[in-house]
Write a protein that holds these residues in place. Structure first.
Motif, mmCIF file in Angstrom:
data_model
loop_
_atom_site.group_PDB
_atom_site.id
_atom_site.type_symbol
_atom_site.label_atom_id
_atom_site.label_comp_id
_atom_site.label_asym_id
_atom_site.label_seq_id
_atom_site.Cartn_x
_atom_site.Cartn_y
_atom_site.Cartn_z
ATOM 1 N N GLY A 94 0.799 -1.215 0.000
ATOM 2 C CA GLY A 94 0.000 0.000 0.000
ATOM 3 C C GLY A 94 0.829 1.262 0.000
ATOM 4 O O GLY A 94 0.358 2.331 -0.413
ATOM 5 N N ARG A 111 -1.216 3.539 -2.381
ATOM 6 C CA ARG A 111 -2.290 2.834 -3.066
ATOM 7 C C ARG A 111 -3.472 2.768 -2.099
ATOM 8 O O ARG A 111 -3.571 1.881 -1.253
ATOM 9 N N LYS A 113 -6.537 1.983 -2.134
ATOM 10 C CA LYS A 113 -7.479 0.855 -2.071
ATOM 11 C C LYS A 113 -7.052 -0.197 -1.054
ATOM 12 O O LYS A 113 -7.869 -1.004 -0.605
ATOM 13 N N TYR A 114 -5.769 -0.204 -0.686
ATOM 14 C CA TYR A 114 -5.282 -1.188 0.279
ATOM 15 C C TYR A 114 -5.429 -0.718 1.727
ATOM 16 O O TYR A 114 -5.055 -1.444 2.642
ATOM 17 N N VAL A 116 -7.846 0.236 4.642
ATOM 18 C CA VAL A 116 -9.195 0.184 5.203
ATOM 19 C C VAL A 116 -9.177 0.911 6.543
ATOM 20 O O VAL A 116 -8.289 0.679 7.376
ATOM 21 N N ASP A 150 -2.924 7.119 -5.386
ATOM 22 C CA ASP A 150 -3.631 6.320 -6.384
ATOM 23 C C ASP A 150 -4.980 5.898 -5.810
ATOM 24 O O ASP A 150 -5.062 5.019 -4.959
ATOM 25 N N LEU A 151 -6.043 6.550 -6.284
ATOM 26 C CA LEU A 151 -7.387 6.299 -5.749
ATOM 27 C C LEU A 151 -8.208 5.370 -6.639
ATOM 28 O O LEU A 151 -9.417 5.227 -6.429
ATOM 29 N N SER A 152 -7.568 4.735 -7.595
ATOM 30 C CA SER A 152 -8.305 3.809 -8.463
ATOM 31 C C SER A 152 -8.827 2.631 -7.638
ATOM 32 O O SER A 152 -8.175 2.163 -6.707
ATOM 33 N N GLU A 153 -10.038 2.185 -7.974
ATOM 34 C CA GLU A 153 -10.695 1.061 -7.306
ATOM 35 C C GLU A 153 -10.902 1.301 -5.806
ATOM 36 O O GLU A 153 -10.939 0.368 -5.017
ATOM 37 N N THR A 154 -11.029 2.568 -5.435
ATOM 38 C CA THR A 154 -11.174 2.905 -4.018
ATOM 39 C C THR A 154 -12.642 3.008 -3.630
ATOM 40 O O THR A 154 -13.440 3.626 -4.337
ATOM 41 N N GLY A 155 -12.999 2.414 -2.499
ATOM 42 C CA GLY A 155 -14.359 2.490 -1.975
ATOM 43 C C GLY A 155 -14.437 3.375 -0.751
ATOM 44 O O GLY A 155 -13.428 3.880 -0.258
ATOM 45 N N SER A 158 -12.224 3.037 2.406
ATOM 46 C CA SER A 158 -10.824 3.458 2.384
ATOM 47 C C SER A 158 -10.647 4.930 2.731
ATOM 48 O O SER A 158 -9.512 5.410 2.805
#
Length: 485
Positions: A94, A111, A113-114, A116, A150-155, A158
């Protein structure tokens, strides 16, 4: 003008040190880590970084140093190591350093998305950020980084504003002058409100450091070679742990490697043999002249040894080539080392200068305690080639996790290339002028071939395989002769 600036700088640094000692340290010496106080008295650049961030206002600078030093002691920053961080955090990938932006600044990847949101792990994540920044700051004193959010694929899970604020504070207070910019990639609309808060934390002067980008815009700041495919880049890098990623390359301790008592004899033996050997590089013409069959059993042992030694006691020139703008590097991707059984420890890197100027180069490795690299820091004339011998010293074992980094930069025709000149050159050369190429290690698992194997296989094996086996056989025989009474 320059003299006045230097004098003013010196006065401000001196005043900052004296006042911090008198107003903050004297009454509460246990408030800070003594190592930070000592460094403040010795490192002018460190003091100046705080002064610059506070526009040379000493009162504000002292408050900033006080807050920063308290934080450093609270997190035990000077003692942070890999063992201080839970292994799962290191493994997940991350947070890490890798690559450079178009201005030559190191990229500090987050990163998102990693991550939480979890109050149980927030302190460990803060330590991980501090670990990387402290590690970088000690090696690259004063050189800024570009933070890649990098906020790609972020929910929504996160979104951890406490953690984001901590990262902002790291660059506002704890590591002043180390931020070049924050590149925010692929931010979901749900985070718009959150980043309005971030802007308020940065303040009006620093808010311009935020760069919101999409796949097409991110290339304005980072070239495709350092962007992953999901950002439209071509970088094949994939994070893995261990070891730590490519910022961990170090210059080998010395060309002959450290010698310890347990491997002193073998290291000395290697050094003596290195001094006696004349290395021959096999050209394509020479390879064509080599025998295609190895009828080694038809000769006496002495004749057999002499034949193999005269033809095979060589380093074969690697066949694959990386064609860089300054140097062609062979092999292109992997250094092949023989297994312990094969006995062939050494491998070769061939550098060819394809410019019209002298090219300085140095070789770094993630395991400087393991390898001898000769030469590890030198230069190459226009159109010339240099052979670099890499060998594990003593009885140390090559690992597939070990990696090498070849760095190269163009010098002026008139530049001197002595040790002192090269050292100064590497201190001053801009990062964006440095070519870098990475090499992995590969261990060839093969046992020592015997004479019968060579004879039976000679008719069916390829020329290259025949040469390899003959070389291994020669090594085996030489080892046997040395051990005979």
């Amino acid at each position: 003008m320059a003299e006045n600036h230097a004098q003013n700088r010196g006065k401000l640094i001196c005043e900052t040190r004296q006042r911090f000692e008198a107003e903050y340290v004297t009454d509460k010496p246990d408030k800070y880590d003594p190592r930070d106080i000592e460094r403040l008295q010795q490192d002018d650049n460190w003091v100046e970084s705080y002064l610059c961030w506070r526009h040379n206002v000493v009162d504000e600078t002292l408050k900033m140093i006080d807050e920063s030093f308290q934080w450093r002691k609270e997190l035990a920053v000077n003692d942070l190591s890999e063992s201080s961080i839970p292994q799962w955090l290191l493994e997940i990938g991350g947070i890490y350093l890798h690559g450079y932006d178009k201005e030559g600044n190191k990229l500090f990847w987050i990163r998102v998305k990693y991550h939480v949101k979890d109050h149980k792990t927030i302190m460990d994540k803060k330590k991980l950020i501090a670990f990387w920044l402290e590690r970088y700051a000690k090696r690259e004193n004063g050189k800024p980084v570009t933070v890649m959010f990098d906020l790609s694929e972020t929910g929504i899970n996160s979104i951890d504003m406490d953690f984001v604020r901590f990262i902002i504070n790291c660059f506002k207070v704890y590591y002043p002058k180390y931020i070049s910019k924050f590149v925010i990639f692929d931010m979901p609309w749900i985070m718009n409100a959150a980043f309005r808060i971030v802007k308020s934390w940065l303040g009006p002067e620093a808010v311009g450091l935020l760069k919101f980008t999409s796949k097409s815009e991110v290339q304005d700041y980072v070239s495709v070679e350092y962007l992953p495919p999901h950002m439209g880049g071509t970088d094949p890098f994939k994070y893995s742990y261990p070891p730590l990623v490519d910022d961990d390359f170090q210059t080998p301790l010395c060309e002959n490697g450290p010698i310890t008592s347990e491997d002193e004899a073998s290291s000395k033996e290697d050094l003596e043999s290195d001094g006696k050997e004349t290395l021959e590089i096999v050209s394509s013409e020479e390879q064509a002249c080599l025998p295609k069959k190895s009828n080694l059993t038809d000769t006496t042992p002495k004749e057999e040894n002499e034949k193999v030694d005269s033809k095979m006691k060589i380093f074969k020139k690697p066949s694959s080539v990386f064609k860089g703008p300054l140097l062609h590097i062979s092999p292109a991707e992997e250094l092949y080392f023989g297994s312990t059984e094969s006995g062939e420890k050494k491998t070769l890197i061939v550098l060819t200068n394809v410019t019209k100027n002298i090219v300085a180069f140095k070789v770094r490795t993630t395991a400087p305690e393991k390898y001898r690299v000769k030469p590890s820091n030198s230069s190459c004339d226009p159109g010339a080639s240099v052979d670099i011998i890499v060998s594990p010293h003593g009885g140390l074992t090559v690992s597939a996790q070990d990696r090498f980094l070849v760095m190269a930069a163009e010098m002026e025709h008139s530049s001197a290339t002595g040790t002192a000149e090269l050292t100064q050159f590497w201190k001053e050369v801009p990062r964006n002028k440095v070519m870098e190429h990475r090499l992995k290690c590969h261990i060839v698992e093969s046992s020592k071939p015997n004479t019968l194997m060579l004879k039976d296989s000679a008719l069916t094996m390829s020329d290259k395989a025949s040469e390899d086996l003959a070389l291994q056989f020669a090594n085996s025989r030489r080892a046997s002769d040395r051990s005979s009474p």
